[in-house]
Write a protein that holds these residues in place. Structure first.
Motif, PDB file in Angstrom:
ATOM      1  N   UNK A 109     -15.042   8.094   1.949  1.00  0.00           N
ATOM      2  CA  UNK A 109     -15.451   8.748   0.703  1.00  0.00           C
ATOM      3  C   UNK A 109     -16.833   8.295   0.248  1.00  0.00           C
ATOM      4  N   UNK A 110     -17.134   7.005   0.434  1.00  0.00           N
ATOM      5  CA  UNK A 110     -18.407   6.461  -0.028  1.00  0.00           C
ATOM      6  C   UNK A 110     -19.430   6.304   1.099  1.00  0.00           C
ATOM      7  N   UNK A 111     -19.211   6.970   2.220  1.00  0.00           N
ATOM      8  CA  UNK A 111     -20.096   6.881   3.368  1.00  0.00           C
ATOM      9  C   UNK A 111     -21.540   7.166   2.977  1.00  0.00           C
ATOM     10  N   UNK A 163     -17.196   6.523 -14.496  1.00  0.00           N
ATOM     11  CA  UNK A 163     -17.779   7.751 -13.947  1.00  0.00           C
ATOM     12  C   UNK A 163     -19.041   7.512 -13.135  1.00  0.00           C
ATOM     13  N   UNK A 164     -19.738   6.416 -13.412  1.00  0.00           N
ATOM     14  CA  UNK A 164     -20.951   6.124 -12.648  1.00  0.00           C
ATOM     15  C   UNK A 164     -20.625   5.762 -11.198  1.00  0.00           C
ATOM     16  N   UNK A 165     -19.347   5.427 -10.919  1.00  0.00           N
ATOM     17  CA  UNK A 165     -18.925   5.101  -9.559  1.00  0.00           C
ATOM     18  C   UNK A 165     -18.188   6.249  -8.883  1.00  0.00           C
ATOM     19  N   UNK A 166     -18.076   7.374  -9.564  1.00  0.00           N
ATOM     20  CA  UNK A 166     -17.516   8.555  -8.919  1.00  0.00           C
ATOM     21  C   UNK A 166     -18.421   8.920  -7.743  1.00  0.00           C
ATOM     22  N   UNK A 167     -17.867   9.098  -6.551  1.00  0.00           N
ATOM     23  CA  UNK A 167     -18.723   9.375  -5.387  1.00  0.00           C
ATOM     24  C   UNK A 167     -19.606  10.590  -5.553  1.00  0.00           C
ATOM     25  N   UNK A 172     -25.870   9.241  -5.195  1.00  0.00           N
ATOM     26  CA  UNK A 172     -26.617   9.888  -4.108  1.00  0.00           C
ATOM     27  C   UNK A 172     -26.569   9.056  -2.833  1.00  0.00           C
ATOM     28  N   UNK A 173     -26.914   9.694  -1.714  1.00  0.00           N
ATOM     29  CA  UNK A 173     -27.102   8.941  -0.479  1.00  0.00           C
ATOM     30  C   UNK A 173     -28.179   7.882  -0.693  1.00  0.00           C
ATOM     31  N   UNK A 174     -28.037   6.756  -0.002  1.00  0.00           N
ATOM     32  CA  UNK A 174     -29.050   5.706  -0.098  1.00  0.00           C
ATOM     33  C   UNK A 174     -30.376   6.198   0.468  1.00  0.00           C
ATOM     34  N   UNK A 175     -30.343   6.917   1.568  1.00  0.00           N
ATOM     35  CA  UNK A 175     -31.532   7.590   2.104  1.00  0.00           C
ATOM     36  C   UNK A 175     -31.223   9.084   2.186  1.00  0.00           C
ATOM     37  N   UNK A 176     -32.239   9.940   2.237  1.00  0.00           N
ATOM     38  CA  UNK A 176     -32.009  11.372   2.085  1.00  0.00           C
ATOM     39  C   UNK A 176     -31.105  11.989   3.154  1.00  0.00           C
TER      40      UNK A 176
END
Length: 257
Positions: free
Chosen positions: A38-40, A227-231, A235-239
């Motif tokens: 989920x957090x990939x 809510x700030x930790x909702x996946x 955003x992705x760490x890199x684009x």
């Protein structure tokens, strides 16, 4: 032990006993493995589950697992060195609730104190591991499926060493600490207690359905409380590659970890 010098994403640490260690088991839809999917590319999921351990062991281990707080001119800054621990999920109690004199047994009052200590380790400004941005979720130990557990213990030529009535007391202690420390609690009991055999493969450890349930409850708790930790909010760490190939300048800056 050598220190890893590379860059890690901000993380979620899942800390507990075998119910957490087995969370990596993809053949049983492990709940921490589902978190990782989920957090990939957004947050690293760190599984620190230790089969057979109790909260007494956890109390010793957790300060070594958590990153230290960085000091600033006024003392501790409320941030960790390097990447930040965004969420700590704690699940102990199933082993603590063993009958005495079994070795894993921890008295109820001590268990409660240990869980409170773990919460305060990241939430108390006087703690060496304090982080004002780290959220905490406690999880209650689930009931066992008594007939299935007895059968599996018999196969191993072992006796039944715990029951749901005792585990319920330890689950109550987790609920109490969560309420007093004002942290959310994932309570497995309402969904599991009537038919625990539907959620466990050996009467103690979660099967695929049990892992699906725990994952769902953890994610719902995150959605409702943080809510700030909702996946969907991270955003992705890199684009994403579709955005990456649209970048025409300063690509080095865009790929900064």
């Amino acid at each position: 032990m050598s220190t890893y010098a590379g860059h890690l994403y901000d993380s979620i640490v899942c800390f507990g006993d075998s119910l957490t260690q087995h969370g990596w088991d993809v053949t049983k839809n492990g709940w921490t493995a589902q978190l990782a999917q989920t957090y990939l590319r957004k947050l690293d999921i760190v599984n620190r589950g230790f089969s057979g351990y109790n909260s007494r062991h956890g109390r010793i281990l957790l300060p070594q697992i958590l990153p230290p707080a960085v000091s600033d001119a006024e003392g501790r800054s409320g941030k960790h060195k390097g990447s930040q621990l965004r969420l700590l999920v704690i699940l102990f109690g199933s082993n603590d609730a063993q009958f005495p004199p079994y070795k894993a047994h921890v008295p109820l009052s001590e268990f409660r104190s240990n869980i409170e200590y773990m919460v305060r380790l990241v939430q108390s400004p006087t703690s060496a591991c304090y982080s004002e941005t780290t959220r905490v979720v406690l999880v209650t130990p689930p009931p066992i499926a008594p007939e299935l557990y007895a059968q599996c213990q018999a196969v191993k030529e072992m006796s039944v060493d715990r029951n749901s009535e005792t585990i319920h007391l330890y689950a109550d202690a987790v609920r109490d600490v969560a309420r007093e420390q004002q942290v959310p609690c994932v309570d497995l009991w309402p969904a599991v207690e009537k038919t625990p055999e539907d959620f466990m493969w050996d009467g103690l450890h979660l099967n695929a359905r049990g892992n699906d349930l725990l994952f769902k409850l953890v994610m719902q708790t995150v959605h409702d409380n943080f809510p700030e930790l909702d996946p969907e909010s991270i955003p992705f760490v890199v684009p994403h590659h579709e955005q990456l190939y649209k970048i025409t300048s300063n690509i080095d800056q865009s790929l900064r970890l």
